[in-house]
Write a protein that holds these residues in place. Structure first.
Motif, mmCIF file in Angstrom:
data_model
loop_
_atom_site.group_PDB
_atom_site.id
_atom_site.type_symbol
_atom_site.label_atom_id
_atom_site.label_comp_id
_atom_site.label_asym_id
_atom_site.label_seq_id
_atom_site.Cartn_x
_atom_site.Cartn_y
_atom_site.Cartn_z
ATOM 1 N N GLU A 123 16.280 30.279 13.318
ATOM 2 C CA GLU A 123 15.066 29.517 13.044
ATOM 3 C C GLU A 123 15.410 28.150 12.462
ATOM 4 O O GLU A 123 16.373 27.995 11.722
ATOM 5 C CB GLU A 123 14.156 30.277 12.069
ATOM 6 N N LYS A 124 14.589 27.162 12.824
ATOM 7 C CA LYS A 124 14.753 25.804 12.307
ATOM 8 C C LYS A 124 13.475 25.410 11.577
ATOM 9 O O LYS A 124 12.429 26.036 11.741
ATOM 10 C CB LYS A 124 15.001 24.838 13.461
ATOM 11 N N ALA A 125 13.550 24.333 10.803
ATOM 12 C CA ALA A 125 12.379 23.858 10.065
ATOM 13 C C ALA A 125 11.227 23.535 11.015
ATOM 14 O O ALA A 125 10.068 23.798 10.700
ATOM 15 C CB ALA A 125 12.742 22.641 9.222
ATOM 16 N N SER A 126 11.525 22.999 12.189
ATOM 17 C CA SER A 126 10.452 22.676 13.146
ATOM 18 C C SER A 126 9.735 23.941 13.619
ATOM 19 O O SER A 126 8.509 23.928 13.823
ATOM 20 C CB SER A 126 11.012 21.895 14.337
ATOM 21 N N ASP A 127 10.479 25.052 13.771
ATOM 22 C CA ASP A 127 9.853 26.337 14.134
ATOM 23 C C ASP A 127 8.933 26.797 13.021
ATOM 24 O O ASP A 127 7.819 27.275 13.268
ATOM 25 C CB ASP A 127 10.917 27.421 14.375
ATOM 26 N N ARG A 128 9.398 26.669 11.791
ATOM 27 C CA ARG A 128 8.616 27.102 10.634
ATOM 28 C C ARG A 128 7.331 26.279 10.519
ATOM 29 O O ARG A 128 6.263 26.807 10.263
ATOM 30 C CB ARG A 128 9.465 26.985 9.369
ATOM 31 N N LYS A 129 7.463 24.968 10.725
ATOM 32 C CA LYS A 129 6.292 24.095 10.643
ATOM 33 C C LYS A 129 5.265 24.479 11.704
ATOM 34 O O LYS A 129 4.062 24.531 11.432
ATOM 35 C CB LYS A 129 6.699 22.630 10.793
ATOM 36 N N GLN A 130 5.719 24.767 12.901
ATOM 37 C CA GLN A 130 4.815 25.190 13.971
ATOM 38 C C GLN A 130 4.140 26.514 13.611
ATOM 39 O O GLN A 130 2.937 26.674 13.793
ATOM 40 C CB GLN A 130 5.572 25.326 15.292
ATOM 41 N N ASP A 147 15.830 23.126 4.077
ATOM 42 C CA ASP A 147 14.822 22.167 4.493
ATOM 43 C C ASP A 147 13.509 22.453 3.779
ATOM 44 O O ASP A 147 13.293 23.573 3.298
ATOM 45 C CB ASP A 147 14.596 22.201 6.003
ATOM 46 N N THR A 148 12.673 21.446 3.723
ATOM 47 C CA THR A 148 11.336 21.568 3.147
ATOM 48 C C THR A 148 10.324 21.199 4.217
ATOM 49 O O THR A 148 10.457 20.155 4.866
ATOM 50 C CB THR A 148 11.171 20.654 1.925
ATOM 51 N N VAL A 149 9.350 22.060 4.397
ATOM 52 C CA VAL A 149 8.272 21.856 5.357
ATOM 53 C C VAL A 149 6.976 21.739 4.560
ATOM 54 O O VAL A 149 6.703 22.585 3.702
ATOM 55 C CB VAL A 149 8.189 23.042 6.339
ATOM 56 N N VAL A 150 6.192 20.707 4.835
ATOM 57 C CA VAL A 150 4.881 20.550 4.205
ATOM 58 C C VAL A 150 3.839 20.506 5.316
ATOM 59 O O VAL A 150 3.974 19.725 6.267
ATOM 60 C CB VAL A 150 4.807 19.270 3.345
ATOM 61 N N VAL A 151 2.832 21.369 5.202
ATOM 62 C CA VAL A 151 1.743 21.417 6.178
ATOM 63 C C VAL A 151 0.439 21.307 5.393
ATOM 64 O O VAL A 151 0.247 22.026 4.411
ATOM 65 C CB VAL A 151 1.770 22.716 7.004
ATOM 66 N N GLU A 152 -0.440 20.413 5.831
ATOM 67 C CA GLU A 152 -1.724 20.228 5.154
ATOM 68 C C GLU A 152 -2.867 20.458 6.133
ATOM 69 O O GLU A 152 -2.754 20.158 7.323
ATOM 70 C CB GLU A 152 -1.842 18.805 4.589
ATOM 71 N N ARG A 153 -3.951 20.978 5.605
ATOM 72 C CA ARG A 153 -5.196 21.117 6.351
ATOM 73 C C ARG A 153 -6.343 20.816 5.399
ATOM 74 O O ARG A 153 -6.249 21.102 4.203
ATOM 75 C CB ARG A 153 -5.383 22.535 6.899
ATOM 76 N N VAL A 154 -7.428 20.258 5.940
ATOM 77 C CA VAL A 154 -8.651 20.078 5.175
ATOM 78 C C VAL A 154 -9.687 21.021 5.773
ATOM 79 O O VAL A 154 -9.913 21.013 6.988
ATOM 80 C CB VAL A 154 -9.151 18.616 5.220
ATOM 81 N N TYR A 155 -10.270 21.843 4.919
ATOM 82 C CA TYR A 155 -11.286 22.809 5.329
ATOM 83 C C TYR A 155 -12.626 22.434 4.719
ATOM 84 O O TYR A 155 -12.683 21.971 3.571
ATOM 85 C CB TYR A 155 -10.899 24.225 4.885
ATOM 86 N N GLN A 156 -13.693 22.659 5.452
ATOM 87 C CA GLN A 156 -15.048 22.414 4.945
ATOM 88 C C GLN A 156 -15.525 23.660 4.212
ATOM 89 O O GLN A 156 -16.544 24.259 4.556
ATOM 90 C CB GLN A 156 -15.979 22.029 6.100
ATOM 91 N N ALA A 157 -14.767 24.063 3.219
ATOM 92 C CA ALA A 157 -15.065 25.225 2.369
ATOM 93 C C ALA A 157 -14.527 24.917 0.983
ATOM 94 O O ALA A 157 -13.543 24.183 0.841
ATOM 95 C CB ALA A 157 -14.418 26.491 2.933
ATOM 96 N N SER A 158 -15.159 25.477 -0.027
ATOM 97 C CA SER A 158 -14.754 25.219 -1.411
ATOM 98 C C SER A 158 -13.371 25.786 -1.697
ATOM 99 O O SER A 158 -12.923 26.728 -1.020
ATOM 100 C CB SER A 158 -15.762 25.855 -2.368
ATOM 101 N N PRO A 159 -12.672 25.239 -2.712
ATOM 102 C CA PRO A 159 -11.392 25.823 -3.106
ATOM 103 C C PRO A 159 -11.520 27.320 -3.428
ATOM 104 O O PRO A 159 -10.621 28.104 -3.105
ATOM 105 C CB PRO A 159 -10.980 25.018 -4.342
ATOM 106 N N GLU A 160 -12.637 27.719 -4.025
ATOM 107 C CA GLU A 160 -12.843 29.138 -4.350
ATOM 108 C C GLU A 160 -12.857 29.992 -3.088
ATOM 109 O O GLU A 160 -12.268 31.067 -3.053
ATOM 110 C CB GLU A 160 -14.158 29.323 -5.129
ATOM 111 N N ARG A 161 -13.515 29.496 -2.053
ATOM 112 C CA ARG A 161 -13.600 30.265 -0.796
ATOM 113 C C ARG A 161 -12.249 30.307 -0.078
ATOM 114 O O ARG A 161 -11.850 31.342 0.456
ATOM 115 C CB ARG A 161 -14.665 29.654 0.109
ATOM 116 N N VAL A 162 -11.539 29.188 -0.061
ATOM 117 C CA VAL A 162 -10.228 29.154 0.604
ATOM 118 C C VAL A 162 -9.241 30.031 -0.165
ATOM 119 O O VAL A 162 -8.489 30.814 0.433
ATOM 120 C CB VAL A 162 -9.715 27.708 0.753
ATOM 121 N N PHE A 163 -9.250 29.936 -1.492
ATOM 122 C CA PHE A 163 -8.380 30.780 -2.316
ATOM 123 C C PHE A 163 -8.700 32.258 -2.066
ATOM 124 O O PHE A 163 -7.781 33.084 -1.924
ATOM 125 C CB PHE A 163 -8.562 30.437 -3.794
ATOM 126 N N ALA A 164 -9.986 32.598 -2.000
ATOM 127 C CA ALA A 164 -10.387 33.997 -1.778
ATOM 128 C C ALA A 164 -9.840 34.532 -0.456
ATOM 129 O O ALA A 164 -9.485 35.714 -0.357
ATOM 130 C CB ALA A 164 -11.907 34.132 -1.820
#
Length: 150
Positions: A129-136, A9-26
């Motif tokens: 484990e199932k994909a739904s567990d992983r996504k959670q 299975d493939t799980v995709v989870v997205e979030r938007v953060y109010q921080a620069s890519p440099e800060r999130v990567f760090a």
């Protein structure tokens, strides 16, 4: 027909953060910062950790409720492009039982003054484990990251 012994299975989870890519990567690149937020489960802790953040570097952690190392994951970094993406591959175990083998890609996409983080988890699930567990679980982890970035 007998039940299959592996499910993909493939799980995709997205979030938007109010921080620069440099800060999130760090927050992913620094072992101390990474250890502050990268554990699923409410109240769970990291018992042991190795985090060699470089292409070919090893990552290992054991985690669970305080005093109980229920799970461990181990893998290596396959590709790192600073502030753009991280690709890792590894396995997760519950005790001695292997639960999954995973290819995980984390992308850091500029969005306004912040960052859209896109995590794609492609896994072979061997049993419990199932994909739904992983996504959670990933959702909990990425929410904790958001708390660190505030």
């Amino acid at each position: 027909m007998p039940e299959r012994s592996v499910h993909h299975d493939t799980v995709v989870v997205e979030r938007v953060y109010q921080a620069s890519p440099e800060r999130v990567f760090a927050a992913w690149a620094d072992p101390k910062s990474h250890g502050d937020w990268n554990v699923p489960g409410n109240g769970w802790v990291i018992i042991e950790s190795v985090y060699d953040f470089r292409v070919g570097g090893r990552q290992f952690s054991s985690f669970g409720p305080p005093g109980q190392s229920l799970h461990h994951s181990e893998g290596r970094f396959e590709d790192i492009v600073p502030n753009v993406r991280i690709v890792s591959a590894g396995t997760m175990h519950a005790g001695e039982r292997r639960m999954t083998t995973t290819l995980c890609t984390v992308e850091f996409v500029p969005e306004g003054k912040g960052t859209r983080l896109i995590l794609t988890d492609q896994s072979a699930f061997y049993g419990d484990e199932k994909a739904s567990d992983r996504k959670q679980g990933w959702g909990q982890i990425l929410d904790k990251l958001g708390g660190v970035l505030k």
